[in-house]
Write an enzyme that holds these catalytic residues in place. Structure first.
Site, PDB file in Angstrom:
ATOM      1  N   HIS A 388     -19.853  28.503  50.096  1.00  0.00           N
ATOM      2  CA  HIS A 388     -19.561  29.131  48.509  1.00  0.00           C
ATOM      3  C   HIS A 388     -18.963  27.763  48.007  1.00  0.00           C
ATOM      4  O   HIS A 388     -18.742  27.749  46.762  1.00  0.00           O
ATOM      5  CB  HIS A 388     -18.566  29.948  48.708  1.00  0.00           C
ATOM      6  CG  HIS A 388     -17.071  29.427  48.743  1.00  0.00           C
ATOM      7  ND1 HIS A 388     -16.651  28.824  49.577  1.00  0.00           N
ATOM      8  CD2 HIS A 388     -16.075  29.698  47.739  1.00  0.00           C
ATOM      9  CE1 HIS A 388     -15.419  28.893  49.534  1.00  0.00           C
ATOM     10  NE2 HIS A 388     -14.962  29.072  48.190  1.00  0.00           N
ATOM     11  N   GLY A 391     -14.849  23.446  50.576  1.00  0.00           N
ATOM     12  CA  GLY A 391     -13.861  23.852  51.743  1.00  0.00           C
ATOM     13  C   GLY A 391     -12.741  22.966  51.752  1.00  0.00           C
ATOM     14  O   GLY A 391     -13.181  21.908  52.238  1.00  0.00           O
TER      15      GLY A 391
END
Length: 465
Positions: A388, A391
């Protein structure tokens, strides 16, 4: 714990009691997360009804209960559980990408004015204030039930927008009755706002295209100006998570459930508490969809007034959600926390014009680094999921201690990236090197067979929460 490398981008944690399934982490050695995050993969593997494996994406890092970048599915008919920790506090946090009918060179003469207008038109920060201040509970309930669909019907968008939203702009099964009073109070004043932290509105340009046919189907071309919006359900979603974790923590004993970490509080999906959470979570997800819809409309107005350009929605997709889905004939509750659903070509949930190409997936980098457009692939692992974002590798405190916001802004603007932040501290907390290398994260995701690359976008200007 012992990690067994199965491929260059897949590591396995063998099942040991009380794990019910193994752990599988899609990562390169250079991106290997901290021990805490790997331990959370192990902890998630103990959840009742879990199937397949407890999965970690290449951007995996430590979070609340589940790691961020964690994916787990439970079998509903076999007593599988739902856990708010598998969704997170920012329910339906996600990314929306819009493409302008404008080449990046056409933006140069008006860039400063455009960024000033976007800055003024984008409410953000920890408190209240949104593009759309709702008059009362009745209208909020419509947002909670209908999401972006209600926003569009109220004049905040175009009918085509809904075809390019995950779930056509609204998650089914929303139950505003499961949303508590405090969550309602917070939600009334924040529709159409970024929030803070890593949320942003970024003006970008398409720098590289890897798949011409898919990029064309998505409406992207080389040099094109785009707008990427990253935000979620604000205080309403946070409060819903808080309320339901507390309720589940008390209810677990009634179901004979024990977990190694109280942050993994859970109940059976088909229990009253489980259905209540899913109804409230869907309501928060719809709030998040409406939130991004309102911010997109504010950006459209600024582009139209300043640059004479229109913005067309490429897609809108969440990366913090639990969904009941069918996989291999089983009804599974799939938790994706900091992980994006990446549907393969011809999946029935895709709009007809995108079905031959797979679902668009957006991977934001950081201020000063690239973002990516990806697409789902046949046979995608982890229930059709991928990464997504980049990080985090540094806490916000560590980042702010090592860099000042003023220094960071000067450095970025020296590289031609216009920056509009809500606070110097907030800018410092989000410095690019507080995150993993997004290029490496995407390479690992592609190498692991989770997705494939479509385009690479670079920042021209950023409005930070």
């Amino acid at each position: 714990m012992k990690l067994v490398q199965e491929t260059p981008f897949r590591f396995r944690i063998e099942r040991q009691a009380p794990m019910r399934v193994p752990g599988v982490v899609f990562v390169s050695r250079d991106l290997m997360p901290e021990e805490q995050a790997l331990q959370q993969i192990v902890n998630v593997a103990t959840l009742p009804g879990i199937v397949g494996a407890s999965y970690g994406m290449p951007d995996l890092h430590w979070g609340y209960g589940f790691p961020i970048g964690g994916v787990a599915a439970t079998d509903v008919s076999a007593g599988g559980v739902v856990s708010p920790g598998g969704v997170g506090f920012d329910i339906s946090c996600g990314v929306r990408l819009l493409a302008a009918d404008l080449h990046r060179e056409g933006l140069v003469p008006v860039m400063d004015r455009l960024m000033d207008d976007l800055d003024a038109a984008t409410p953000r920060g920890l408190g209240g204030g949104g593009v759309w201040r709702l008059p009362g509970r009745a209208q909020l309930d419509r947002v909670l039930r209908e999401g972006a669909r209600f926003a569009v019907r109220a004049g905040h968008g175009e009918a085509r927008d809904l075809d390019r939203c995950e779930d056509q702009g609204a998650v089914a099964g929303a139950d505003p009755g499961q949303v508590g009073t405090r969550a309602v109070e917070r939600g009334l004043v924040q529709v159409g706002s970024l929030g803070s932290g890593n949320h942003f509105l970024e003006v970008q340009a398409v720098e590289e295209i890897y798949d011409e046919a898919v990029a064309a189907a998505f409406g992207l071309r080389l040099g094109q100006v785009c707008v990427m919006i990253h935000c979620g359900s604000r205080g309403l979603g946070h409060q819903i998570c808080t309320d339901h974790v507390r309720a589940m923590d008390k209810a677990m004993i009634d179901y004979g459930i024990g977990v190694p970490d109280r942050q993994l509080a859970c109940v059976p999906v088909d229990s009253p508490e489980g259905r209540g959470y899913l109804g409230a979570m869907a309501a928060a997800a719809n709030y998040g969809r409406a939130n991004r819809q309102l911010l997109a409309e504010a950006a459209r107005r600024a582009f139209r007034q300043v640059a004479g350009a229109a913005l067309a929605l490429v897609y809108d997709v969440s990366h913090n959600l639990a969904k009941v889905e069918e996989h291999d004939g089983r009804r599974l509750c799939v938790h994706r926390k900091g992980a994006t659903r990446a549907l393969p070509p011809h999946h029935p949930d895709l709009p007809a014009d995108l079905a031959p190409f797979g679902q668009p997936v957006f991977i934001p980098g950081t201020m000063g680094t690239a973002s990516y457009v990806l697409t789902g692939v046949p046979g995608g692992h982890a229930f059709h999921s991928t990464c997504h974002g980049a990080g985090r590798v540094q806490s916000r405190h560590q980042a702010a201690r090592s860099t000042s916001g003023r220094e960071l802004r000067a450095r970025l603007e020296g590289r031609g990236i216009a920056v509009r932040g809500s606070s110097w501290r907030g800018l410092a907390e989000e410095k690019p090197d507080a995150y993993k290398d997004v290029d490496a994260v995407v390479a690992a995701s592609v190498g692991a067979g989770l997705c494939r690359m479509v385009a690479r976008l670079v920042p021209l200007g950023v409005v930070k929460g």
